[in-house]
Scaffold this motif. Structure first.
Motif, mmCIF file in Angstrom:
data_model
loop_
_atom_site.group_PDB
_atom_site.id
_atom_site.type_symbol
_atom_site.label_atom_id
_atom_site.label_comp_id
_atom_site.label_asym_id
_atom_site.label_seq_id
_atom_site.Cartn_x
_atom_site.Cartn_y
_atom_site.Cartn_z
ATOM 1 N N GLU A 123 -3.707 9.793 -2.440
ATOM 2 C CA GLU A 123 -2.735 9.412 -3.457
ATOM 3 C C GLU A 123 -2.419 7.916 -3.455
ATOM 4 O O GLU A 123 -1.473 7.478 -4.116
ATOM 5 N N VAL A 124 -3.204 7.117 -2.762
ATOM 6 C CA VAL A 124 -2.858 5.706 -2.581
ATOM 7 C C VAL A 124 -2.863 4.933 -3.897
ATOM 8 O O VAL A 124 -3.681 5.182 -4.790
ATOM 9 N N VAL A 153 -3.678 3.829 5.279
ATOM 10 C CA VAL A 153 -3.126 4.292 4.002
ATOM 11 C C VAL A 153 -4.135 4.211 2.869
ATOM 12 O O VAL A 153 -4.100 5.021 1.929
ATOM 13 N N GLY A 179 1.079 5.094 -0.030
ATOM 14 C CA GLY A 179 0.440 6.382 0.177
ATOM 15 C C GLY A 179 1.469 7.496 0.095
ATOM 16 O O GLY A 179 2.655 7.261 -0.156
ATOM 17 N N CYS A 180 1.017 8.705 0.356
ATOM 18 C CA CYS A 180 1.937 9.839 0.303
ATOM 19 C C CYS A 180 2.926 9.813 1.467
ATOM 20 O O CYS A 180 4.016 10.379 1.378
ATOM 21 N N ASN A 214 0.826 -1.201 0.000
ATOM 22 C CA ASN A 214 0.000 0.000 0.000
ATOM 23 C C ASN A 214 0.864 1.255 0.000
ATOM 24 O O ASN A 214 1.522 1.558 0.994
ATOM 25 N N CYS A 258 -5.705 7.405 1.938
ATOM 26 C CA CYS A 258 -4.880 8.476 1.387
ATOM 27 C C CYS A 258 -5.348 8.830 -0.021
ATOM 28 O O CYS A 258 -5.649 7.941 -0.835
ATOM 29 N N TRP A 272 -4.191 10.385 7.044
ATOM 30 C CA TRP A 272 -4.495 8.959 6.960
ATOM 31 C C TRP A 272 -3.225 8.113 7.019
ATOM 32 O O TRP A 272 -3.195 7.079 7.701
ATOM 33 N N CYS A 273 -2.201 8.533 6.321
ATOM 34 C CA CYS A 273 -0.940 7.777 6.347
ATOM 35 C C CYS A 273 -0.344 7.768 7.751
ATOM 36 O O CYS A 273 0.196 6.748 8.192
#
Length: 346
Positions: free
Chosen positions: A111-112, A106, A94-95, A92, A109, A100-101
């Protein structure tokens, strides 16, 4: 240099069709590593993708996310990992910086992306992974065991998110691969009794061997069996591990007053459940969703596998070479006794 080299990969070009062909080895950035894949499991998500029920808009794609391997190359800024190290990986991406990260959630996120689902994965000789998500693993543990780290991590996370503990009664709906792992996880956290429902007698028997206390194959007898095993009050927890909207509705009928439903099985985006609102409020029932292993879940899963806390014999018997991936997928319906199918890459 990596872009000039090629590797063998199984590309899902359209639903129902893999092409095993030569593609460019993935580039790695300064904070990535290149993993030479050893063994990889076929996940239920991969099967959904194969049948066009999930992530069809991402095709063509190299799927695969339940993998282990060895580090083949490291990015210029990677100092904590070395070539030749045996590894598994959190899939996973993420940013790494958002709310969330930071909370190890994640998948929320913005950008996940996920290796093998939203970006090319490990049905290939090599896969690129951010170095921060790579987890060194004991070289003495067999590859077919290490390849189970991600699915075991999923049931670890589900147990933690639901808060299941010692003496809690649990119903697991579905005795497939992930349902079997849920049963084993319930044993580890001390749940009792563990009641398993599945239409397949052979899979229920496998769940019994894995630690279930009660198995049920007849839907008409399920509620009575749960009541009989819980002194007439219903289950503390019900885990839906199939992804069937009707079973989710059934789950709410099996919990006790004050009980909880663990949402785990993936359904279609259009599926809904009629929730008994007044009863949920008055009885203080709860629900908790969980789907993928992230962060510490993976480390804990690896530790449990390394110390043989899971019985994995039923998960490691069906192994195909990568070149036979089409046959591996097409033969799955005829091999219902195989709880897991894996691919050997190197």
């Amino acid at each position: 240099m990596n872009a000039q080299r090629t590797m063998t990969a199984a590309v899902l070009v359209e639903p129902g069709k893999f092409e095993v062909k030569q593609v460019a080895i993935p580039r790695i950035g300064p904070n990535d590593v290149l993993v030479k894949v050893s063994q990889i499991g076929i996940c239920g998500t991969d099967i959904h993708m194969f049948h066009g029920r999930y992530a069809a808009d991402a095709l063509p794609l190299i799927p695969g996310h339940e993998f282990c391997g060895t580090i083949d190359a490291v990015g210029s800024d990677v100092t904590h990992l070395s070539v030749g190290t045996t590894v598994v990986a959190d899939i996973n991406i993420g940013c790494g910086n958002c709310y969330w990260c930071r909370r190890n959630e994640v998948l929320n996120c913005a950008e996940v992306s996920q290796i093998g689902i939203g970006r090319d994965g490990a049905f290939a000789e090599y896969v690129a992974v951010p170095a921060r998500l790579v987890i060194p693993a004991p070289a003495e543990v067999a590859p077919e065991v290490l390849a189970l780290t991600e699915p075991v991590g999923c049931v670890v996370r589900a147990a933690k998110k639901a808060g299941i503990g010692v003496g809690d009664s649990v119903v697991v709906l579905g005795a497939g691969p992930i349902g079997n792992l849920h049963v084993q996880m319930m044993r580890l956290v001390g749940a009792a009794p563990i009641i398993v429902f599945d239409l397949s007698t052979s899979r229920c028997e496998a769940a019994l061997a894995a630690g279930a206390d009660v198995i049920v194959t007849d839907p008409a007898k399920l509620k009575d069996a749960v009541l009989a095993a819980t002194d007439g009050v219903g289950a503390d927890f019900v885990i839906e591990s199939v992804g069937n909207a009707r079973l989710y509705s059934t789950a709410f009928d099996l919990i006790r007053k004050g009980g909880h439903v663990s949402f785990f099985g993936i359904t279609g985006p259009q599926d809904t459940v009629d929730l008994p609102i007044l009863g949920t409020v008055l009885h203080e029932n709860g629900l908790k969703g969980s789907v993928a292993a992230m962060g510490e879940d993976m480390y804990q899963a690896l530790k449990l596998l390394t110390h043989q806390r899971f019985d994995v014999k039923a998960f490691t018997g069906a192994v195909f070479p990568l070149a036979e991936i089409q046959e591996a997928f097409e033969s799955l319906p005829k091999r219902s006794n195989d709880l897991k199918t894996q691919l050997r890459v190197s």
